[in-house]
Scaffold this motif. Sequence first.
Motif: not given
Lengths: 537, 248
Positions: A376-382, A394-399, A406-410, A422-427
């Motif tokens: 979740a933090q990772e997605c919020a940062q992006a 996060y919704s991109l990641l869900q797709e 969302p609570a999992t550690h990467p 990583a793809l979701a963050v970049v995309l």
Amino acid sequence: MIKFSNVSLVYPTSTQTILEGLSFSIEEGEMVLVIGSTGTGKSSLLRLINGLVPHHTGGILAGDVTVDGISTQLVRPGELAHLIGIVGQNPSSGFVTDTVEEELVFSMESLNVAPEAMRKRVEEILDLLALAPLRNRAISTLSGGEQQRLAIGSALVMHPKILVLDEPTSALDPIAAEEVLSIIHRLVHDLSLTVVIAEHRLERVIGFADRIIHIAGDGQAQIDLPEKILKSSAIAPPIVHLSRALKLDQVGLSVRDVRRMTEDVRRDGKDNPLVEKVLTSTAISVKGAAISYGAHTALKNVDALVMEGEIVALMGRNGAGKSSLLQSIVGVKELDRGEISVFAHPPMSLKGALRRATVGYIPQEPSDLLYAQSVAQECAQADKDNEITSGATYSLLQELVPSISPATHPRDLSEGQRLALALAVVLSAQPRALILDEPTRGLDYQSKSLLIEILKNFAAQPGKSVVIATHDVELVAELADRVIFLSEGEVVADGPTLDILLASPAFAPQVAKVMAPRRWLTVNDVMRSLDQETGLQ
Amino acid sequence: MKSLHPLTWWLWSIALIVTVIRANSALYAALVIAGAAFIVWRWAGNFPWSKSFWFSLRLGIFILIVRAVTGVLIGVPIPGTKIVELPILPLPDWMAGIRIGGVVTQERLISSLQEGLIIVSVIALFGAAVSLTSPHKMLRVLPVIVYEFGVAIVIATSSLPQLVASYSRIKRARVLRGDEKPKFKSIALPLLEEALAKSLDLAAAMDSRGYGVSRVRSRYRPIMWRTADTAVFSSGLFLLGLVWSVTA
């Protein structure tokens, strides 16, 4: 030789049972392949054999594992060193000494083998694995394939009865992988060595396996002949998918078998019409690029173009200069000579938001990009970086992968999930070019087909392009429009995927080998050509 | 050059350390540092541990500066040529006898620098011995009692260079995410995680390859004491004798 009796395994601080009530035995001289999705416990199973699990990792082991009559509960892994040679997933992290020769003798010196015996065995192994020219080299200067051969050599030099290999070919190009596997195959036949091997890319090893252990992921596992396991398993090499799609009576495991069964297909199939992609303008251009590190030349005078809408695969042997080229395209490595432009920007000048919006890069270790404490933090940062509505990443990641909490550690994600994050963050920055370095290393078939889908959708949007460096021939066959082939820092071939992959047997995908001389690369290609036929009738 | 006995450079540098302390001369210490630098530059090769000398030199210079500054500021000044006069920091009564600031004399500065240089040369000689000797080879000639340190030594020497490589890799990836000045914490966490994972891998690999199973260890190549070793070692001894007789 190896006997698992009613083995169950649970790791500490985990509630998930890795293996449950597993019983099987492996005979001398057998080559057994372990398959399963990522994170199901393949490595655990392999490391149970010499007792690294649970002696080194902790965990509760019920039941008993015996090797050549010795129970692993009673001895430390080191005391089985003369019996079992084990080669880990990443050989470079297991090297203990500085040079090739010292590495080979490390185990023997530890076990106090007489110097005369050592000398004889070292010579044997140097010859067997063609390591003789490298004997005095420093390990850090070896290529990936050479390191893999050395790791196997250091295990074999003990004359073990059992060799355990964890993904021995994942870092290797097709030719180096072939070399390593054929050596192992020969040892099984000549010395009756027992081999247990885990591998994702079944197309590389399936021809050698006597039996398969399939780990289902819920603790259950079955062991049987390859034909039987692959008849129903979701994890299967392309050649098996081909047999299934063509509804052949038997599942063929070798190119030869399936060729015999598919003569009619080759005769009757129609040629697929060539789909010409409409290419508008240049996305990335590389002119006269040259890089050298000291005496070693990584790139010499490379010219290449990537058009908008194109997916280009960069192939070549280990050390051919693929990574250097990618790194200079994304602007982290300066060229000695020549110039590169990415959507009219010189890549070295890109900064911050403009960089994110122009070029997205997925490095060999996707986790390098991640640093937050949770998904979740990772997605919020992006979201914050790219000034988009919160929750968009996060919704991109869900797709991409619906099941990530969302609570999992990467760190706790599987390889495939981490790549997706990583793809979701970049995309999320909607880059115009996406650059990937060896994305399928350690990925199972399921994650791989997901990746293919993501990349195809990305490239289908207007004005996007993808460059991907890979050893994975099957991935290239499914995905790429064009292949650029590098060798020793030079472009040796540049053309449509079909032409390049069919030009050399080593780089041809399995389906193409079965269907030669017809020009089909994938199961889909074959099915399409048959559909056309029925359509015409 | 054929590789020397792992103890040769250590014996040589210990001999030289003794001479430097005995001679107690800044000029001699500087000469020894220069000599060691030349030897390391010429013969250390390109191994992970070869850089230790340059690191030790930097550490030494840091110590030299700190020492010179504190030596000049604190304590009793040696009378002589005045360079500059600093205001004296008023201290409470119970700290009588200690003075901070005051007159800085050339003599005081030079004597601190001289002492500092001798310390630098000792550190540098130690660094030179580390740079010139493979720790893995060293491990083999050491007695069985220190054998237990083996795992630690191997992991330390192989994870340090790995750490440097991973650091630049992760930092580069961050820059590519458009993050030009990544925070220390954001790099340190994944870096430590990776270093720990790799060290565990290495320990597992050593364990499964029989390390430490046998108390006695055989040697593939006998580690021989050759003429070159004698030459290097006697050059150290010669200097030792020379300095001793001159200062006697």
